[in-house]
Design an enzyme around this catalytic site. Structure first.
Site, short mmCIF file in Angstrom:
data_model
loop_
_atom_site.label_atom_id
_atom_site.label_comp_id
_atom_site.label_asym_id
_atom_site.label_seq_id
_atom_site.Cartn_x
_atom_site.Cartn_y
_atom_site.Cartn_z
N LYS A 29 0.84 -1.21 0.00
CA LYS A 29 0.00 0.00 0.00
C LYS A 29 0.87 1.25 0.00
CE LYS A 29 -3.78 -2.41 2.29
NZ LYS A 29 -4.45 -2.75 3.55
N GLN B 24 -4.40 -1.64 9.83
CA GLN B 24 -4.26 -2.96 9.21
C GLN B 24 -4.69 -4.06 10.20
OE1 GLN B 24 -3.17 -3.49 5.93
NE2 GLN B 24 -3.77 -5.60 6.28
N ASP C 139 -11.00 2.98 4.71
CA ASP C 139 -11.46 1.59 4.56
C ASP C 139 -12.99 1.49 4.61
OD1 ASP C 139 -9.51 -0.24 3.95
OD2 ASP C 139 -8.86 -0.52 6.03
#
Ligand code: NAD
Length: 285
Positions: free
Chosen positions: A52, A96, A119
């Site tokens: 990412k 994460q 997200d």
């Protein structure tokens, strides 16, 4: 034989578009910023966060990878999340998963400013998704990426019968909501569902995110269906396979995503796209 849905090609297009948008913003003096929070030593998480970070930098996005030891305190993470919330250089924040057991993931997620929740997991944004809100909000990147694939391949959703196998917060639930918002008639299956094949055989669009290798076989699929395989499993020979038994399903489906090269590449591309979305939304009021 089904048409292969080429996730790599569509992701490349999205990334090119994202890079162009980043350049346009840079001309106005705006640089999109992404903060990624990684806790501990989980090898897959380390790989994902590095990917990412690398992709963000490649596209011209300002990327901050914040790494913490396994035993980091909840308070320290909350403090840093709040700092990212205040930081004008940061437009998207993600934590994460998985997190170590001693941490309260919900509290951390809820601490993220919903307008920086790249997200799309914050309850505020989940609520907007379920109310089919007519405004800009982030959505979980994997299902959003699947919607981009379906759009790219002009899969008709209005009035279609869609079946989503799996109901995780990450994939199944938001996927079903997005399909429903696109006016499909949606059924969601879970591990307790009886007669799964009876349900999957009704699907014009079948999305499988169960985490069970080759759960879906040819006789479970309607002829001419579009089949999206979210599953990722590493075989002993190190190759990847999905939740769908490609060999038996591909001759029956009209379109199908391969594993690898289907859904996978879309997730990071969508994350980058959504970082730029959040940046634009924050500057447009
Ligand atoms: P999860 O384990 O959180 O959820 C799985 C869901 O499937 C559950 O709701 C469960 O009830 C359901 N399920 C399990 N067995 C079933 C069965 N026999 N019949 C019907 N439903 C069943 O998994 P997840 O996070 O949603 O991920 C699913 C898969 O997708 C995994 O293989 C994961 O690695 C993969 N994944 C891929 C990407 C990507 O970018 N390609 C992103 C996220 C997840």
């Amino acid at each position: 034989m089904a048409i292969l849905i080429d996730g790599r090609a569509v992701a490349k297009e999205i990334n090119e578009n994202t890079a162009e948008r980043v350049t346009r913003l840079a001309n106005e003096g705006i640089i999109p910023g992404l903060a990624v929070i990684l806790v501990g030593e989980d090898p897959a998480s380390k790989i994902y966060t590095r990917m990412k970070d690398k992709k963000a930098k490649k596209l011209g996005i300002h990327s901050v990878l914040s790494v913490y030891p396994d035993d980091v305190r909840q308070e320290e993470l909350l403090h840093d999340i709040r700092q990212f919330n205040e930081d004008k250089m940061i437009n998207g924040i993600l934590i994460q998963e998985p997190l170590p057991d001693h941490l309260d993931g919900n509290e951390l997620l809820n601490a993220i400013d919903p307008h920086k929740d790249v997200d799309g997991f914050h309850p505020y944004n989940v609520g907007l998704l379920y109310s089919n809100a007519n405004e800009n909000y982030p959505v979980s990147c994997t299902p959003k990426g699947i919607m981009s694939l379906l759009k790219h391949y002009q899969v008709k959703l209005e009035g279609a019968r869609a079946v989503v196998v799996g109901r995780s917060i990450l994939v199944g639930k938001p996927m079903a909501a997005l399909l429903e918002n696109a006016n499909a008639t949606v059924t969601i299956a879970n591990r307790h569902t009886r007669n799964l094949s009876e349900i999957t055989r009704q699907a014009d669009v079948l999305v499988v995110a169960a985490g069970v290798k080759h759960l879906i076989t040819g006789e479970m699929v309607k002829k001419g269906a579009t089949v999206i395989d979210v599953g990722i499993h590493r075989l002993e020979d190190k190759t990847l396979t999905g939740d769908v038994d490609f060999e038996s399903v591909a001759p029956i489906a009209k379109m199908i995503t391969p594993v690898p090269g289907g859904v996978g590449p879309m997730t990071i591309a969508t994350l980058m796209e959504q970082t730029v979305d959040l940046t634009e939304w924050s500057h447009n009021g």
